[in-house]
Design a protein around this motif. Structure first.
Motif, PDB file in Angstrom:
ATOM      1  N   MET A 145      38.468  53.378 -36.962  1.00 40.04           N
ATOM      2  CA  MET A 145      37.475  52.356 -36.619  1.00 40.04           C
ATOM      3  C   MET A 145      36.229  52.973 -35.992  1.00 40.04           C
ATOM      4  O   MET A 145      35.119  52.479 -36.194  1.00 40.04           O
ATOM      5  N   SER A 146      36.394  54.069 -35.267  1.00 38.71           N
ATOM      6  CA  SER A 146      35.235  54.758 -34.692  1.00 38.71           C
ATOM      7  C   SER A 146      34.393  55.400 -35.788  1.00 38.71           C
ATOM      8  O   SER A 146      33.159  55.356 -35.733  1.00 38.71           O
ATOM      9  N   VAL A 147      35.055  56.002 -36.788  1.00 40.26           N
ATOM     10  CA  VAL A 147      34.323  56.595 -37.909  1.00 40.26           C
ATOM     11  C   VAL A 147      33.610  55.487 -38.683  1.00 40.26           C
ATOM     12  O   VAL A 147      32.456  55.643 -39.092  1.00 40.26           O
ATOM     13  N   LYS A 148      34.286  54.354 -38.841  1.00 38.74           N
ATOM     14  CA  LYS A 148      33.683  53.212 -39.539  1.00 38.74           C
ATOM     15  C   LYS A 148      32.413  52.773 -38.809  1.00 38.74           C
ATOM     16  O   LYS A 148      31.363  52.600 -39.421  1.00 38.74           O
ATOM     17  N   ARG A 149      32.500  52.628 -37.510  1.00 43.30           N
ATOM     18  CA  ARG A 149      31.342  52.227 -36.711  1.00 43.30           C
ATOM     19  C   ARG A 149      30.225  53.265 -36.808  1.00 43.30           C
ATOM     20  O   ARG A 149      29.053  52.933 -36.939  1.00 43.30           O
TER      21      ARG A 149
ATOM     22  N   GLY B 169      23.873  54.004 -41.155  1.00 46.82           N
ATOM     23  CA  GLY B 169      23.326  53.380 -42.352  1.00 46.82           C
ATOM     24  C   GLY B 169      24.039  53.759 -43.630  1.00 46.82           C
ATOM     25  O   GLY B 169      23.485  53.643 -44.721  1.00 46.82           O
ATOM     26  N   ALA B 170      25.276  54.227 -43.529  1.00 54.16           N
ATOM     27  CA  ALA B 170      26.054  54.614 -44.711  1.00 54.16           C
ATOM     28  C   ALA B 170      27.464  54.047 -44.596  1.00 54.16           C
ATOM     29  O   ALA B 170      28.431  54.793 -44.457  1.00 54.16           O
ATOM     30  N   PRO B 171      27.602  52.709 -44.643  1.00 56.86           N
ATOM     31  CA  PRO B 171      28.943  52.126 -44.499  1.00 56.86           C
ATOM     32  C   PRO B 171      29.885  52.573 -45.611  1.00 56.86           C
ATOM     33  O   PRO B 171      29.452  52.808 -46.731  1.00 56.86           O
ATOM     34  N   LYS B 172      31.152  52.718 -45.267  1.00 55.63           N
ATOM     35  CA  LYS B 172      32.179  53.177 -46.211  1.00 55.63           C
ATOM     36  C   LYS B 172      33.369  52.225 -46.173  1.00 55.63           C
ATOM     37  O   LYS B 172      33.594  51.539 -45.186  1.00 55.63           O
ATOM     38  N   THR B 173      34.147  52.235 -47.259  1.00 49.07           N
ATOM     39  CA  THR B 173      35.377  51.457 -47.290  1.00 49.07           C
ATOM     40  C   THR B 173      36.438  52.169 -46.466  1.00 49.07           C
ATOM     41  O   THR B 173      36.301  53.356 -46.164  1.00 49.07           O
ATOM     42  N   HIS B 174      37.529  51.457 -46.136  1.00 47.44           N
ATOM     43  CA  HIS B 174      38.621  52.079 -45.379  1.00 47.44           C
ATOM     44  C   HIS B 174      39.200  53.266 -46.140  1.00 47.44           C
ATOM     45  O   HIS B 174      39.532  54.294 -45.543  1.00 47.44           O
TER      46      HIS B 174
ATOM     47  N   LEU C   3      30.437  63.217 -43.866  1.00 49.24           N
ATOM     48  CA  LEU C   3      30.080  62.913 -42.483  1.00 49.24           C
ATOM     49  C   LEU C   3      29.031  63.897 -41.967  1.00 49.24           C
ATOM     50  O   LEU C   3      28.054  63.500 -41.328  1.00 49.24           O
ATOM     51  N   LYS C   4      29.211  65.173 -42.257  1.00 47.31           N
ATOM     52  CA  LYS C   4      28.258  66.189 -41.817  1.00 47.31           C
ATOM     53  C   LYS C   4      26.888  65.931 -42.429  1.00 47.31           C
ATOM     54  O   LYS C   4      25.872  65.986 -41.741  1.00 47.31           O
ATOM     55  N   LEU C   5      26.855  65.648 -43.717  1.00 50.00           N
ATOM     56  CA  LEU C   5      25.578  65.407 -44.389  1.00 50.00           C
ATOM     57  C   LEU C   5      24.864  64.193 -43.799  1.00 50.00           C
ATOM     58  O   LEU C   5      23.660  64.233 -43.542  1.00 50.00           O
ATOM     59  N   VAL C   6      25.606  63.131 -43.556  1.00 48.23           N
ATOM     60  CA  VAL C   6      24.999  61.917 -43.008  1.00 48.23           C
ATOM     61  C   VAL C   6      24.472  62.171 -41.600  1.00 48.23           C
ATOM     62  O   VAL C   6      23.365  61.768 -41.251  1.00 48.23           O
ATOM     63  N   MET C   7      25.252  62.872 -40.780  1.00 52.20           N
ATOM     64  CA  MET C   7      24.818  63.134 -39.403  1.00 52.20           C
ATOM     65  C   MET C   7      23.612  64.061 -39.363  1.00 52.20           C
ATOM     66  O   MET C   7      22.715  63.890 -38.554  1.00 52.20           O
ATOM     67  N   MET C   8      23.574  65.056 -40.272  1.00 50.32           N
ATOM     68  CA  MET C   8      22.415  65.942 -40.328  1.00 50.32           C
ATOM     69  C   MET C   8      21.186  65.150 -40.780  1.00 50.32           C
ATOM     70  O   MET C   8      20.095  65.328 -40.257  1.00 50.32           O
ATOM     71  N   PHE C   9      21.377  64.255 -41.743  1.00 49.81           N
ATOM     72  CA  PHE C   9      20.278  63.424 -42.226  1.00 49.81           C
ATOM     73  C   PHE C   9      19.744  62.549 -41.098  1.00 49.81           C
ATOM     74  O   PHE C   9      18.546  62.409 -40.920  1.00 49.81           O
ATOM     75  N   GLU C  10      20.647  61.961 -40.311  1.00 53.94           N
ATOM     76  CA  GLU C  10      20.221  61.116 -39.197  1.00 53.94           C
ATOM     77  C   GLU C  10      19.410  61.928 -38.191  1.00 53.94           C
ATOM     78  O   GLU C  10      18.399  61.479 -37.689  1.00 53.94           O
ATOM     79  N   GLY C  11      19.833  63.156 -37.935  1.00 58.30           N
ATOM     80  CA  GLY C  11      19.106  64.013 -37.000  1.00 58.30           C
ATOM     81  C   GLY C  11      17.701  64.320 -37.493  1.00 58.30           C
ATOM     82  O   GLY C  11      16.738  64.278 -36.736  1.00 58.30           O
TER      83      GLY C  11
END
Length: 150
Positions: A70-74, A80-85, A120-128
């Motif tokens: 649930m933390s990863v989901k949040r 800005g990149a929601p994912k399915t379970h 996850l790494k790509l999304v977090m780097m993009f956010e940064g």
């Protein structure tokens, strides 16, 4: 220990102590990474670890030192990149090597410093990078005159 903590303090003070304790644990882990010869050639390692620690603490919702599904989901929704379970379970499995259902801080730092490019790494780097290029303005908006209106 946590029972004693709850009876001695309530609300914000207990939460503050819990966060301080968590921050201390993550600092110890950061020291291990700083001393690890495997990461000795990593540029700006100390600054990166400080950023990783802040991000990890932001998304460790239960303050147990692990990021659950649930933390990863949040996190993904906030980025800005929601994912399915199912996608989230696959991401966690990729990060932990299928050993755990939660992401430990060590797994998180290894992911962020590692050569593998997980989602996850790509999304977090993009956010940064997005945050760097779009600095948030604070304070009142600048004054406008008639000639600046569309």
């Amino acid at each position: 220990m946590s029972l004693m903590l709850n009876s001695a303090y309530q609300g914000g003070k207990a939460f503050g102590l819990l966060k301080a304790k968590q921050q201390g644990r993550l600092e110890e882990i950061n020291k291990e990474f700083l001393c690890d010869p495997k990461f000795s050639d990593e540029e700006h390692l100390e600054e990166k670890l400080a950023v990783f620690k802040e991000k990890y603490m932001e998304f460790d919702l239960n303050n147990q030192g692990e990021i659950d599904l649930m933390s990863v989901k949040r996190m993904m929704e906030k980025l800005g990149a929601p994912k399915t379970h199912l996608e989230l379970k696959k991401m966690i499995s990729e990060i932990t090597g299928g050993v755990s259902d939660t992401i430990s801080y060590q797994d998180f730092v290894n992911l962020m410093l590692g050569k593998r490019s997980a989602v996850l790494k790509l999304v977090m780097m993009f956010e940064g990078k997005a945050n760097e290029s779009n600095p948030k303005l604070s304070g009142p908006p600048p004054e406008r005159d008639i000639s600046s209106l569309p």
